[in-house]
Write a protein that holds these residues in place. Structure first.
Motif: not given
Length: 231
Positions: A131-145
């Motif tokens: 569940p924690a991975s799902i909640c934070t799944s948007r953070c990492f891709p946006e940081l990569s951009i």
């Protein structure tokens, strides 16, 4: 159209959508049973509720509040429906990758040991059942951009698919996978920093993962500045 397909195919979104619009079916089916005065009063209350919703922008709060105004039985129905949705369905992980790459453990090892692509690799170890991975799944891709460059690359490893690789990277998968997501910054195959730390007792005490936390913890602004200055 992609978000429509996702809403239709994912039980989490579809059940919320159907529960919300079930109000209009209930409202229409009971109109003929209500007196004109009560119908006018109900419309007045609905307008008030809609105005409150536009201010609060909270769908579930709006439905429960509206239901309480109309009839407490309706409020109990919505509370029970949302509780059932919470128990029976799971919010899907964000599917966008940004500029990060999905990697197998073997691919990651190859990239780290070759050392001819990026000096730094920031890797997110996640699992679709966490569940924690799902909640934070948007953070990492946006940081990569924002921070990807020729010296810093971003990668994602799904330990739900490769659980045997967790031990190699010092990640504990016991319990409810409470140590996921784990973020590790590598420099030329050597680990530089990670969050959460290798402290199993304190694994639940680290602050919530946010883009700002990751950016500050791994000094992404500094890495980006060093790359720009070195160009």
């Amino acid at each position: 159209m992609e978000w429509l397909n996702q809403m239709a195919s994912e039980p989490y979104y579809l059940s919320h959508f159907l529960t919300f619009f079930s109000y209009f079916i209930l409202r229409t089916s009971t109109t003929s049973l209500l007196s004109p005065h009560l119908t006018h009063h109900l419309l007045h209350r609905e307008i008030q509720a809609v105005l409150a919703f536009s201010v609060l922008a909270l769908l579930k709060v709006f439905l429960v509040a509206l239901a309480l105004v109309i009839d407490y039985h309706l409020a109990l129905w919505y509370l029970g429906a949302f509780f059932a949705i919470y128990i029976l369905t799971q919010q899907p992980a964000y599917q966008g990758l940004g500029t990060s790459s999905k990697l197998t453990p073997l691919q990651l090892e190859t990239l780290l040991t070759e050392g001819n692509i990026s000096r730094f690799w920031l890797v997110e170890f996640r699992a679709s059942c966490s569940p924690a991975s799902i909640c934070t799944s948007r953070c990492f891709p946006e940081l990569s951009i924002t921070y990807s460059n020729k010296n810093l690359s971003f990668g994602i490893v799904d330990l739900g698919l490769f659980p045997n690789a967790a031990e190699k990277f010092g990640i504990y998968l016991g319990g409810s996978m409470g140590q996921l997501p784990t973020y590790i910054l590598f420099e030329n195959a050597a680990e530089v920093a990670r969050i959460p730390q290798l402290d199993f007792e304190a694994k639940s005490s680290h602050p919530p993962i946010t883009k700002r936390l990751l950016s500050r913890y791994f000094e992404l602004d500094r890495h980006l500045l060093e790359y720009v200055k070195g160009k």
